[in-house]
Design an enzyme around this catalytic site. Structure first.
Site, PDB file in Angstrom:
ATOM      1  N   GLY A   1     101.837  87.870  18.098  1.00  0.00           N
ATOM      2  CA  GLY A   1     100.413  87.744  17.792  1.00  0.00           C
ATOM      3  C   GLY A   1     100.158  87.751  16.290  1.00  0.00           C
TER       4      GLY A   1
ATOM      5  CG  ASP B   1      94.556  91.153  23.443  1.00  0.00           C
ATOM      6  OD1 ASP B   1      94.427  91.609  24.586  1.00  0.00           O
ATOM      7  OD2 ASP B   1      94.905  91.836  22.466  1.00  0.00           O
TER       8      ASP B   1
ATOM      9  NE  ARG C   1      83.254 107.333  44.946  1.00  0.00           N
ATOM     10  CZ  ARG C   1      84.376 107.920  45.298  1.00  0.00           C
ATOM     11  NH1 ARG C   1      85.518 107.277  45.170  1.00  0.00           N
ATOM     12  NH2 ARG C   1      84.361 109.141  45.789  1.00  0.00           N
TER      13      ARG C   1
ATOM     14  CG  MET D   1      94.388  95.712  27.237  1.00  0.00           C
ATOM     15  SD  MET D   1      96.078  95.572  26.630  1.00  0.00           S
ATOM     16  CE  MET D   1      96.599  97.311  26.718  1.00  0.00           C
ATOM     17  N   GLY D   2      91.113  93.803  25.107  1.00  0.00           N
ATOM     18  CA  GLY D   2      90.268  92.877  24.355  1.00  0.00           C
ATOM     19  C   GLY D   2      89.452  93.615  23.310  1.00  0.00           C
TER      20      GLY D   2
ATOM     21  CD  GLU E   1      78.513  93.702  41.472  1.00  0.00           C
ATOM     22  OE1 GLU E   1      79.554  94.311  41.162  1.00  0.00           O
ATOM     23  OE2 GLU E   1      78.481  92.879  42.405  1.00  0.00           O
TER      24      GLU E   1
ATOM     25  NE  ARG F   1      99.625  95.671  25.094  1.00  0.00           N
ATOM     26  CZ  ARG F   1      98.822  94.867  24.426  1.00  0.00           C
ATOM     27  NH1 ARG F   1      98.967  93.551  24.521  1.00  0.00           N
ATOM     28  NH2 ARG F   1      97.853  95.351  23.669  1.00  0.00           N
TER      29      ARG F   1
END
Lengths: 235, 235, 235, 235
Positions: free
Chosen positions: B13, B39, B74, B81-82, B99, B168
């Protein structure tokens, strides 16, 4: 009964079973229970429905964590379910090759944990996984364990993973499906024979009955031999 | 070079790319980069290696959380991740029928979140999942979001799940394997042709080159149309 | 021994065990066997390594076949491994809700098969799966069964699926990993204690030893209770 | 229309689309089509719904076959779906590292196949996988290919696996879920705008429309660059 219901077959854990028993006592209503909880914490059965499925889910996730742990040379504390019993932790710990397994039934102590981690590092392993049951007897959360190790054993880059509710879902394993069929058949046959207030369980691979009152009082004991195996494997 | 190495093909990355560039500048060493990060936050490629695999991993896990969310009625905040980009959150949010989806690129605001959750409850849904990128622009962690909703919308039993490093790992998806093969072939061909300091990428399904210096400066933009789709789906 | 090898721990099935025994007899070489075969066809152990993993693999695949069977209202004959024993067929048949299960241990007869399929059709089911062990006692291949049913029961659109070698691969289930650890530890301990010519097995969840000569002579019997359960479930 | 239905959104392949078009012509009924088939054989879209999911399913299965192929030093012919197009075969072949890939678009010839297998054997590989599309241009079934290789290249122990209908089922990949959402939104918007007789597709990652009459006339062409990559990888 008003709605033409003659009996219940209830699938659940301690809580539901207690409710079922009360219901039976107050309304003299026929009820047969089937143990369904991933924690495997019911007395009178070696396996509860969902336990085997959860083990596979957790082992798969730890394999994924191991991938990243290895490539970054890290130590992970992985928290799995089990407030009162360590069945999940002990099995997935052995299954996923954990360096140490912390369970509610035993206090291994922080000293041993540090020793174990030092040994793992020395042996040249590229990653370390410690599996921790929610109710681990040492009494520290995975976040506290992380802090403790970072302070006392600064050779590790430590991470934490709390698996949480994902452990409860997913498509059931073949074992759980077969066990559910076997228990379901037995439950219906029990109703036909006029039985009530019993839990269907499996012991030594035979379907058995246990009074609900006894089932909710205890836990299936942790397998001592498996603790021994895990001790040998992690040494 | 001493060891008889003529060039690098580096998979990684931003960080690794910056290192590669420095290395190239200082030692005039040939280097070709391949974007490998879940990512998907590299400029000059619509897909980084690992992104598609991570999407499948996360969607599978959210499906499992949904199982338990539904049976207990519930609301779950699921952190994915991000830190800088919402690619994972946006895609898995749409894919898993969330939602609401909270990403670093947009501040939807807490008001809209509450409205969304009220609407979901009213519509009779048995569970709600809100997917939250680590770097969500609202600026609250999933734990703070839980507290906020419990205080302002006490109709929900709220839980939190931080997926973490499991995202990952795992066996790569077919798409990622094919893309890796395509990029790998192109990287070797670039070396043969004497190219250097380039990143291999994929754009509109064609393999392309981007100077590393440009690749590390930006991010692939979030798909505006997908945000629109997610807005429609979550309304 | 020349290479400094003092003993073998051998993981395999009948064939390998017979070889191990011969080796022991001829060279007086210490050998401990561990049962590793997906067929679960070794005497002296309720589970062989790989069996549980294969069950999960097969059930997952049949679930996928069921998806397409349902949407096209089809009947599928699915052949699974098991030349001499029906352990896989019986378990996955119950686990995947098969309409009928054909195994080497019992000749249900073609009449019963047709009756079963007629009943399934009448009950309004949108698809039917018949699981067939390779060595099914009726003695017809899945291709012959397809022809027979198409001729005698033309209400069905019949398809065939032979699962084959995919059943042998894949990442092991947690149960198989734990069992492998337990057996491995016991095998090493047996060597230390000077034992030889034994197979490590698991019976009623306890690790046991069986002379190799006995292990290769028989099969673990099919579970009669599970046949009864499958009869009830498929009626 | 009697039942108060104003329009159809139809998800399917060639056959269903042709039906939809006829229906539109005869009854002047509004219809929008969405391409849903694992074969990816519809013109006007780079991806059909289900294609990406099927790729992952097949790659996973071939990985399992590879496990057993490797441990027994075997050659496997694996037949995958694709009567007219080789999209699945080409992608999974590259993704699973196949030694050769046989597709309907190209006749590689039996000579090249033998050469390829000889080379693979010489290079010391412990197993070989050849992926064959149903409609492979050589015109031989996997069973005939097995016979041919056994006769002309007796160095291999050859096995065959026909994956069949399992390729069509299973839980969708994230990509397919997101694409389905994007296409669904666009289909509804098309209806609102009064459009008809169109297929929603995706091209260069943008949602597009194609007249149904054109969509059913052609196929998405096989990716020439990917053929080149596969040639390089399998040499």
């Amino acid at each position: 009964m008003a709605e033409g219901i003659d009996a219940f077959v209830l699938i659940g854990g301690d809580g539901s079973f207690t409710g079922a028993m009360t219901y039976n006592e107050e309304f003299n209503f026929t009820v047969i229970c089937i143990p369904g909880t991933i924690d495997n914490d019911i007395f009178g059965t070696s396996n509860t429905l969902g336990f085997d499925t959860a083990l596979n889910t957790v082992v798969e996730v730890i394999d994924k964590i191991r991938d990243t742990a290895s490539s970054h040379n890290r130590l992970f504390f992985v928290e799995v379910m089990g407030r009162d019993v360590g069945h999940i932790a002990l099995n997935v710990g052995v299954g996923a090759g954990a360096e140490e397994i912390l369970i509610p039934e035993e206090n291994l102590g922080l000293e041993r944990l540090l020793e174990s981690l030092k040994r793992s590092k020395k042996s040249g392993k590229s990653s370390s996984i410690v599996v921790v049951a929610e109710g681990d007897k040492i009494g520290k959360s995975v976040f506290e364990l992380k802090e403790y190790v970072e302070e006392h054993l600064p050779i590790y880059d430590v991470r934490v993973s709390v698996l949480g509710h994902m452990q409860r879902g997913g498509s059931p394993s073949c074992y759980d499906r077969v066990l559910a069929s076997r228990m379901g058949v037995k439950a219906v046959e029990a109703l036909i024979e006029g039985k009530t207030n019993l839990m269907v369980g499996v012991q030594n691979n035979v379907i058995t009955f246990t009074p609900i009152s006894k089932a909710i009082k205890g836990h299936t004991k942790i397998d001592k031999e498996l603790i021994r195996v895990s001790d040998i494997m992690t040494t």
